[in-house]
Design a protein around this motif. Structure first.
Motif, PDB file in Angstrom:
ATOM      1  N   ILE A  56      73.693   9.707 -37.768  1.00 45.86           N
ATOM      2  CA  ILE A  56      73.506   8.327 -37.930  1.00 45.86           C
ATOM      3  C   ILE A  56      72.099   7.695 -38.021  1.00 45.86           C
ATOM      4  CG2 ILE A  56      73.906   6.329 -36.253  1.00 45.86           C
ATOM      5  CD1 ILE A  56      76.265   7.695 -35.191  1.00 45.86           C
ATOM      6  N   ALA A  57      71.301   8.397 -37.310  1.00 43.69           N
ATOM      7  CA  ALA A  57      69.892   7.899 -37.471  1.00 43.69           C
ATOM      8  C   ALA A  57      69.525   8.182 -38.854  1.00 43.69           C
ATOM      9  CB  ALA A  57      69.050   8.652 -36.532  1.00 43.69           C
ATOM     10  N   THR A  58      69.570   9.340 -39.368  1.00 49.91           N
ATOM     11  CA  THR A  58      69.316   9.634 -40.897  1.00 49.91           C
ATOM     12  C   THR A  58      69.831   8.769 -42.037  1.00 49.91           C
ATOM     13  OG1 THR A  58      68.999  11.818 -40.219  1.00 49.91           O
ATOM     14  CG2 THR A  58      69.128  11.363 -42.576  1.00 49.91           C
ATOM     15  N   THR A  59      71.319   8.165 -41.471  1.00 53.59           N
ATOM     16  CA  THR A  59      71.920   7.498 -42.568  1.00 53.59           C
ATOM     17  C   THR A  59      71.512   6.037 -42.312  1.00 53.59           C
ATOM     18  OG1 THR A  59      73.991   8.526 -42.359  1.00 53.59           O
ATOM     19  CG2 THR A  59      74.081   6.440 -42.956  1.00 53.59           C
ATOM     20  N   MET A  60      71.134   5.602 -41.095  1.00 52.31           N
ATOM     21  CA  MET A  60      70.516   4.377 -40.968  1.00 52.31           C
ATOM     22  C   MET A  60      69.085   4.261 -41.480  1.00 52.31           C
ATOM     23  SD  MET A  60      72.713   2.286 -39.442  1.00 52.31           S
ATOM     24  CE  MET A  60      71.738   1.164 -38.852  1.00 52.31           C
ATOM     25  N   ALA A  61      68.192   5.180 -41.313  1.00 55.38           N
ATOM     26  CA  ALA A  61      66.664   5.320 -42.083  1.00 55.38           C
ATOM     27  C   ALA A  61      67.023   5.076 -43.652  1.00 55.38           C
ATOM     28  CB  ALA A  61      66.285   6.428 -41.592  1.00 55.38           C
ATOM     29  N   THR A  62      67.971   5.961 -44.056  1.00 54.54           N
ATOM     30  CA  THR A  62      68.097   5.902 -45.731  1.00 54.54           C
ATOM     31  C   THR A  62      68.467   4.358 -45.929  1.00 54.54           C
ATOM     32  OG1 THR A  62      68.633   7.902 -45.766  1.00 54.54           O
ATOM     33  CG2 THR A  62      69.365   6.752 -47.561  1.00 54.54           C
ATOM     34  N   GLN A  63      69.667   3.928 -45.238  1.00 54.67           N
ATOM     35  CA  GLN A  63      69.976   2.532 -45.653  1.00 54.67           C
ATOM     36  C   GLN A  63      68.901   1.379 -45.412  1.00 54.67           C
ATOM     37  OE1 GLN A  63      73.611   1.692 -43.278  1.00 54.67           O
ATOM     38  NE2 GLN A  63      74.747   2.990 -44.909  1.00 54.67           N
ATOM     39  N   ASN A  64      68.222   1.563 -44.352  1.00 53.96           N
ATOM     40  CA  ASN A  64      66.897   0.764 -44.158  1.00 53.96           C
ATOM     41  C   ASN A  64      65.899   0.640 -45.291  1.00 53.96           C
ATOM     42  OD1 ASN A  64      68.055  -0.476 -41.801  1.00 53.96           O
ATOM     43  ND2 ASN A  64      66.859   0.938 -40.585  1.00 53.96           N
ATOM     44  N   LYS A  65      65.593   1.895 -45.863  1.00 56.49           N
ATOM     45  CA  LYS A  65      64.743   2.052 -46.840  1.00 56.49           C
ATOM     46  C   LYS A  65      65.268   1.317 -47.985  1.00 56.49           C
ATOM     47  CE  LYS A  65      62.465   6.259 -45.274  1.00 56.49           C
ATOM     48  NZ  LYS A  65      62.409   7.653 -45.322  1.00 56.49           N
ATOM     49  N   TRP A  66      66.532   1.711 -48.359  1.00 52.58           N
ATOM     50  CA  TRP A  66      67.248   0.963 -49.638  1.00 52.58           C
ATOM     51  C   TRP A  66      67.200  -0.428 -49.491  1.00 52.58           C
ATOM     52  CZ3 TRP A  66      71.806  -1.989 -50.318  1.00 52.58           C
ATOM     53  CH2 TRP A  66      72.343  -1.993 -51.800  1.00 52.58           C
ATOM     54  N   MET A  67      67.497  -1.025 -48.256  1.00 50.06           N
ATOM     55  CA  MET A  67      67.393  -2.560 -47.975  1.00 50.06           C
ATOM     56  C   MET A  67      66.113  -3.232 -48.404  1.00 50.06           C
ATOM     57  SD  MET A  67      70.659  -3.711 -47.737  1.00 50.06           S
ATOM     58  CE  MET A  67      70.609  -5.262 -46.983  1.00 50.06           C
TER      59      MET A  67
END
Length: 72
Positions: A56-67
């Motif tokens: 979850i932390a990895t997915t959230m970090a990736t999504q935050n960078k994308w956003m």
């Protein structure tokens, strides 16, 4: 080793004869329906929690960078 329903029934019958109906019922009710190999331990659950938290932390970090890139 998982036991079959017929083995469970046979064990319950013998326990009723030896220990009485109430005690036999109580004992058999405490056995897992599909064998002990299917029961999760606290360690299993902690390991799963760690894996999910990391995922979850990895997915959230990736999504935050994308956003952040999207809004920049």
């Amino acid at each position: 080793m998982a036991i079959t329903e017929s083995q469970r029934y046979e064990m319950h019958s013998v326990l009723r004869e030896k220990l009485g109906v109430t005690t036999a019922n109580t004992l058999v009710e405490h056995l897992p329906p599909s064998g002990w190999s299917e029961v999760a331990t606290k360690t299993d659950i902690r390991f799963l929690e760690e894996r999910l938290t990391t995922k979850i932390a990895t997915t959230m970090a990736t999504q935050n960078k994308w956003m952040a890139g999207l809004f920049a």
